[in-house]
Design an enzyme around this catalytic site. Structure first.
Site, PDB file in Angstrom:
ATOM      1  N   PRO A   1       3.187   1.252   1.288  1.00  0.00           N
ATOM      2  CA  PRO A   1       2.604   0.228   2.149  1.00  0.00           C
ATOM      3  C   PRO A   1       1.621   0.855   3.119  1.00  0.00           C
ATOM      4  O   PRO A   1       1.844   1.953   3.628  1.00  0.00           O
ATOM      5  CB  PRO A   1       3.820  -0.353   2.882  1.00  0.00           C
ATOM      6  N   LYS A   2       0.511   0.182   3.357  1.00  0.00           N
ATOM      7  CA  LYS A   2      -0.456   0.631   4.358  1.00  0.00           C
ATOM      8  C   LYS A   2      -0.065  -0.027   5.683  1.00  0.00           C
ATOM      9  O   LYS A   2      -0.308  -1.215   5.880  1.00  0.00           O
ATOM     10  CB  LYS A   2      -1.873   0.238   3.938  1.00  0.00           C
ATOM     11  N   LEU A   3       0.540   0.737   6.567  1.00  0.00           N
ATOM     12  CA  LEU A   3       1.060   0.187   7.810  1.00  0.00           C
ATOM     13  C   LEU A   3      -0.057   0.070   8.846  1.00  0.00           C
ATOM     14  O   LEU A   3      -0.859   0.995   9.024  1.00  0.00           O
ATOM     15  CB  LEU A   3       2.194   1.061   8.349  1.00  0.00           C
TER      16      LEU A   3
END
Length: 276
Positions: free
Chosen positions: A21-23
């Site tokens: 996931p790209k936080l």
């Protein structure tokens, strides 16, 4: 190490890649060599801004790459809250450092190892606590995974190569990492432009029928677009000051934005095309 944009901003299935996931937060490096230091991606020292990170589970000789985040009441990273905490000297709401890579382990430089080798060391490097977490990886169909991420309203995913040349490339933008961003799309009115360092002013319809300013579009305008805009702008300008020219909002544009802020503004908007 920075990521390239995936082709056409599309996820792809590959047995040679994993996904994360790209936080939506503040990218930073956490170093615990002789003492704890926290640096931004631009190498600014910010350790003292986050005293909660001094409760550090990292053994001496460890350097990690990751993202500082704050969570909203739905359990999603809240970039606005993170920015407010970073800019405030009084805000003490705790942050979470989410590690996704390791640069040094037991004092040894491990950036030359493969991604999977570094992931194994990251798993061993520390035990999670309330302020230090490890980003979970996904191995499978990244197309399906991206749809899950998009459905939750998250920022996107990063696809990372697992091949033998997948070393950590310091201070480089590498195609070993590719980002797929969950853009939000919208049509906006062009209500003016910035004279120096050209940019477009955007607005939308307000409830009372007036135009509500939503931000400045600094990216995406090509020379062809600007040439077309220049041929029309003087007919629509009704007021100017030193920095801006204000126009009747008769031109519309399609844009993409990272999201809308709580105050109804565009975040990092990118021009796509004029709407005819």
């Amino acid at each position: 190490m920075l990521a390239y944009n995936a082709k056409n901003n599309k996820p792809f299935y590959s047995k040679h890649h994993l996904a994360e996931p790209k936080l939506d937060g503040l990218r930073c490096i956490v170093s615990n060599m002789d003492r704890l230091y926290v640096y931004t991606r631009h190498n600014n020292l910010i350790t003292n801004k986050f005293p909660e990170l001094y409760s550090c589970p990292l053994p001496e000789g460890t350097i990690l790459d990751g993202v500082l985040i704050m969570m909203d009441d739905q359990g999603k990273p809240d970039f606005e809250a993170m920015s407010a905490r970073f800019l405030s000297s009084k805000n003490k709401t705790p942050v979470i450092f989410c590690a996704f890579d390791i640069l040094r382990y037991k004092g040894i430089d491990v950036t030359g190892l493969t991604l999977l080798g570094r992931k194994e060391l990251l798993d061993k490097a520390f035990t999670e606590n309330e302020n230090y977490k490890k980003i979970k990886v996904f191995e499978g169909n990244a197309v399906d995974y991206y749809e899950q991420v998009r459905g939750r309203g998250l920022d996107g995913i990063i696809m990372k190569s697992k091949k033998e040349n997948s070393k950590y490339e310091i201070d480089k933008r590498s195609k070993q990492w590719q980002k797929v961003i969950n853009w939000t799309y919208a049509d906006v009115f062009i209500s003016g432009y910035r004279k120096n360092n050209f940019a477009l002013l955007a607005s939308i319809d307000a409830a009372d029928g007036s135009k509500f300013p939503v931000g400045v579009i600094e990216s995406g305008v090509t020379s062809v677009h600007q040439q077309a805009f220049d041929s029309l702008k003087n007919r629509l300008v009704f007021k100017e000051d030193q920095n801006f020219a204000y126009m009747e909002p008769r031109i519309m544009a399609k844009i993409k934005t990272r999201n809308w802020t709580k105050s109804g503004k565009l975040r990092s908007p990118v021009f796509m095309e004029f709407v005819i």
